[in-house]
Design an enzyme around this catalytic site. Structure first.
Site, PDB file in Angstrom:
ATOM      1  CE  LYS A 118      -4.454   1.021   0.313  1.00  0.00           C
ATOM      2  NZ  LYS A 118      -5.630   0.205  -0.024  1.00  0.00           N
ATOM      3  CG  ASP A 158      -7.403   3.195  -0.685  1.00  0.00           C
ATOM      4  OD1 ASP A 158      -7.871   2.050  -0.637  1.00  0.00           O
ATOM      5  OD2 ASP A 158      -7.479   3.988   0.281  1.00  0.00           O
TER       6      ASP A 158
HETATM    7  P1  NDP Z   1     -12.991   7.813  -2.661  1.00  0.00           P
HETATM    8  O1  NDP Z   1     -11.890   8.790  -2.482  1.00  0.00           O
HETATM    9  O2  NDP Z   1     -13.576   7.606  -4.007  1.00  0.00           O
HETATM   10  O3  NDP Z   1     -14.187   8.152  -1.670  1.00  0.00           O
HETATM   11  C1  NDP Z   1     -13.986   8.222  -0.291  1.00  0.00           C
HETATM   12  C2  NDP Z   1     -15.300   8.579   0.380  1.00  0.00           C
HETATM   13  O4  NDP Z   1     -15.147   8.378   1.780  1.00  0.00           O
HETATM   14  C3  NDP Z   1     -15.681  10.027   0.196  1.00  0.00           C
HETATM   15  O5  NDP Z   1     -17.073  10.149   0.220  1.00  0.00           O
HETATM   16  C4  NDP Z   1     -15.041  10.688   1.398  1.00  0.00           C
HETATM   17  O6  NDP Z   1     -15.648  11.902   1.795  1.00  0.00           O
HETATM   18  C5  NDP Z   1     -15.257   9.634   2.464  1.00  0.00           C
HETATM   19  N1  NDP Z   1     -14.208   9.748   3.483  1.00  0.00           N
HETATM   20  C6  NDP Z   1     -12.877   9.648   3.290  1.00  0.00           C
HETATM   21  N2  NDP Z   1     -12.215   9.838   4.443  1.00  0.00           N
HETATM   22  C7  NDP Z   1     -13.154  10.080   5.365  1.00  0.00           C
HETATM   23  C8  NDP Z   1     -13.105  10.353   6.751  1.00  0.00           C
HETATM   24  N3  NDP Z   1     -11.932  10.433   7.404  1.00  0.00           N
HETATM   25  N4  NDP Z   1     -14.286  10.508   7.406  1.00  0.00           N
HETATM   26  C9  NDP Z   1     -15.470  10.433   6.746  1.00  0.00           C
HETATM   27  N5  NDP Z   1     -15.576  10.179   5.427  1.00  0.00           N
HETATM   28  C10 NDP Z   1     -14.434  10.008   4.759  1.00  0.00           C
HETATM   29  O7  NDP Z   1     -12.396   6.442  -2.071  1.00  0.00           O
HETATM   30  P2  NDP Z   1     -12.927   4.941  -2.300  1.00  0.00           P
HETATM   31  O8  NDP Z   1     -14.395   4.925  -2.473  1.00  0.00           O
HETATM   32  O9  NDP Z   1     -12.057   4.323  -3.317  1.00  0.00           O
HETATM   33  O10 NDP Z   1     -12.534   4.276  -0.899  1.00  0.00           O
HETATM   34  C11 NDP Z   1     -13.459   4.161   0.184  1.00  0.00           C
HETATM   35  C12 NDP Z   1     -13.003   3.046   1.114  1.00  0.00           C
HETATM   36  O11 NDP Z   1     -12.950   1.814   0.378  1.00  0.00           O
HETATM   37  C13 NDP Z   1     -11.606   3.198   1.716  1.00  0.00           C
HETATM   38  O12 NDP Z   1     -11.602   2.638   3.009  1.00  0.00           O
HETATM   39  C14 NDP Z   1     -10.734   2.363   0.799  1.00  0.00           C
HETATM   40  O13 NDP Z   1      -9.554   1.927   1.450  1.00  0.00           O
HETATM   41  C15 NDP Z   1     -11.683   1.199   0.531  1.00  0.00           C
HETATM   42  N6  NDP Z   1     -11.400   0.396  -0.648  1.00  0.00           N
HETATM   43  C16 NDP Z   1     -11.312   0.953  -1.898  1.00  0.00           C
HETATM   44  C17 NDP Z   1     -11.073   0.156  -2.992  1.00  0.00           C
HETATM   45  C18 NDP Z   1     -11.067   0.701  -4.374  1.00  0.00           C
HETATM   46  O14 NDP Z   1     -10.978  -0.091  -5.314  1.00  0.00           O
HETATM   47  N7  NDP Z   1     -11.166   2.000  -4.589  1.00  0.00           N
HETATM   48  C19 NDP Z   1     -10.844  -1.290  -2.844  1.00  0.00           C
HETATM   49  C20 NDP Z   1     -11.037  -1.793  -1.518  1.00  0.00           C
HETATM   50  C21 NDP Z   1     -11.282  -0.963  -0.468  1.00  0.00           C
HETATM   51  P3  NDP Z   1     -14.920  13.299   1.478  1.00  0.00           P
HETATM   52  O15 NDP Z   1     -15.119  13.519   0.008  1.00  0.00           O
HETATM   53  O16 NDP Z   1     -15.590  14.298   2.340  1.00  0.00           O
HETATM   54  O17 NDP Z   1     -13.467  13.104   1.831  1.00  0.00           O
HETATM   55  O1  2IT Z   2      -7.849  -1.648  -0.613  1.00  0.00           O
HETATM   56  C1  2IT Z   2      -7.815  -2.140  -1.761  1.00  0.00           C
HETATM   57  O2  2IT Z   2      -7.957  -3.347  -1.952  1.00  0.00           O
HETATM   58  C2  2IT Z   2      -7.630  -1.232  -2.890  1.00  0.00           C
HETATM   59  N1  2IT Z   2      -7.561  -0.022  -2.696  1.00  0.00           N
HETATM   60  C3  2IT Z   2      -7.493  -1.784  -4.288  1.00  0.00           C
HETATM   61  C4  2IT Z   2      -6.108  -2.313  -4.522  1.00  0.00           C
HETATM   62  C5  2IT Z   2      -5.805  -2.735  -5.936  1.00  0.00           C
HETATM   63  O3  2IT Z   2      -4.616  -3.024  -6.167  1.00  0.00           O
HETATM   64  O4  2IT Z   2      -6.694  -2.785  -6.775  1.00  0.00           O
END
Ligand code: NDP
Ligand code: 2IT
Length: 438
Positions: A118, A158
């Protein structure tokens, strides 16, 4: 654990992630002298390599800005390091170590050959122009490029790293390396990306919920769902839930939650996607746009009664109180799109009440799984159709669920935390045993 705590001073999220895994796998370790002799656990908690670097860039006003960049290469026993990049002001070494540690077991669960890593930066993309984001991404890659490669380490997105950032990062890698190589996933469809990667994490979290519900003869259809976040994972969780006939009533961001008891339908979701992905606005605008919806400032969605909960924002967003409220309001299933969104006291509440609780390393593994499928397509110079990738994603989520049941079944209750941790651990531990002390 004492060693982990003292050696990784104040890295609280890392301690939390390690403790949960250690608690689950300890019986297996105690029953397997070879794991103890080879110090598998002691080696697992020590990253194979950590890279930390300065990221200088110049903003639109001509001022020099300095951020900190990281890549944590945690474990490569079963494949090259694989995992996302997070750009968020809260990023520090401890947060990335927790995420890299989780990634090791998650990637193991996907059935594909990927190690865990990561990275990211404390850079805050909010309020930055496209040009500033590009300068930052280029400076970040100027250092990162020498540490990554299609057989070494393959980053992806992420929080704060989506299609725009992956494009800029890829462009700079290609320029520096003078190679068009599959060194990132989540790429645009025009330059080597896979169909369904954009949707995969959210879709996967719903497929995992569907698998869990099926064990109790239930389905997603007609259920009321609460989702936190409004980014990539939240949006595509909502999209799949709507396709499967559920009613979605909440979304949120870091400033508050919108509640729409009429349901967030396809049209409203398309508006949210435009708001978040193009205009980069705030979710509060939803309540002004759609009558009947309300906005709750500084509030998380968990007080809104629901059948299904999909935490899809960030770590530790469900505390003990939130978990109790969810359970008392009749929530039967929690499927974690985010990484470690439930604090340990909240996890205890879910397990004590025997609801269907799918921890992030199982429930959100669909994202990295389709990243693995993107790598496979890149290797073969192929581009699979949408249906084929979606079918494979569903098969993988089914296999992850089966594996969790295999290791987590206790009477008629499945402890998915134990199941995911043990299943993920065993494959990595056995690979480490066979490769000697490295
Ligand atoms: P994005 O940046 O697209 O969206 C993040 C969302 O979460 C936004 O709505 C943001 O609000 C909110 N957020 C972020 N930090 C905080 C915080 N400290 N408190 C409250 N709300 C918060 O990210 P993703 O959708 O990609 O990721 C969301 C989660 O999913 C994370 O935990 C990530 O690690 C996990 N994840 C993502 C994957 C992927 O493929 N993208 C894969 C597996 C897991 P704001 O705009 O106000 O910051
Ligand atoms: O937390 C996760 O699994 C991710 N942000 C996606 C990682 C990836 O390599 O697609």
């Amino acid at each position: 654990m004492q060693g982990v705590v003292s050696k990784n001073y104040r890295e609280l999220e890392f301690h939390q992630a390690v403790l949960e895994v250690v608690e689950s796998v300890m019986p297996v370790v105690l029953a397997t002298p070879a794991y103890q002799d080879a110090k598998i656990l002691e080696r697992l908690v020590e990253p194979e390599r950590v890279i930390m670097f300065r990221v200088p860039w110049i903003d639109d006003r001509g001022e020099v800005q300095i951020n900190r960049g990281f890549r944590v290469e945690m474990n490569s026993a079963i494949g090259p390091y694989k995992g996302g990049l997070r750009f968020h002001p809260t990023v520090n070494l401890g947060v990335l170590k927790f995420l890299a540690f989780e990634q090791v077991f998650k990637n193991s669960l996907t059935t594909l050959s990927m190690g865990g890593g990561k990275g990211g930066s404390d850079f805050n993309p909010k309020g930055k122009s496209d040009n500033e984001v590009m300068w930052f991404c280029q400076s970040f890659m100027n250092e990162l490029f020498r540490h990554i490669g299609p057989e070494t380490d393959i980053p992806a997105g992420d929080i704060g790293v989506g299609a725009r950032e992956i494009g800029y990062l890829f462009g700079q890698y290609k320029r520096l390396a003078n190679r068009f190589s599959a060194v990132l996933t989540g790429k645009g469809l025009e330059y080597g990306g896979s169909l369904i990667r954009l949707e995969a994490t959210g879709y996967g979290a719903v497929y995992f919920a569907r698998e869990m519900l099926a064990t109790r003869g239930q389905s997603v259809e007609d259920k009321v769902a609460a989702i936190s976040g409004s980014g990539n994972v939240a949006q595509h969780t909502a999209e799949k839930l709507l396709q499967l006939g559920a009613k979605v009533i909440t979304l949120s961001d870091s400033a508050g939650t919108i509640v729409d008891q009429n349901g967030i339908d396809e049209e409203k979701l398309a508006w949210v996607m435009e708001l978040k992905n193009v205009r980069r606005g705030r979710i509060r605008d939803y309540a002004e746009k759609f009558t009947g919806a309300k906005y709750l400032t500084d509030t998380k969605p968990w007080g809104v009664p629901c059948d299904l909960a999909f935490p899809s924002a960030t770590q530790n967003e469900i505390d003990r109180n939130d978990a109790e409220t969810l359970v008392n309001n009749g929530c039967i299933c929690v499927s974690e799109g985010a990484n470690m969104p439930t604090a340990p006291e909240g996890v205890d509440i879910f397990l004590e009440n025997k609801i269907l609780y799918g921890p992030g390393k199982a429930a959100n593994a669909g994202g990295v799984a389709v990243s693995g499928l993107e790598m496979a397509q890149n290797r073969g110079f192929l581009h699979w159709p949408r249906d084929e990738v979606d079918q494979r994603l569903q098969q993988i989520m089914h296999a992850i669920h089966e594996n969790c049941v295999k290791y987590g079944k206790n009477g008629d209750f499945v402890n998915y935390v134990q199941g995911a941790n043990v299943a993920g651990f065993v494959k990595v531990a056995d690979a480490m045993l066979k490769q000697g002390v490295v």
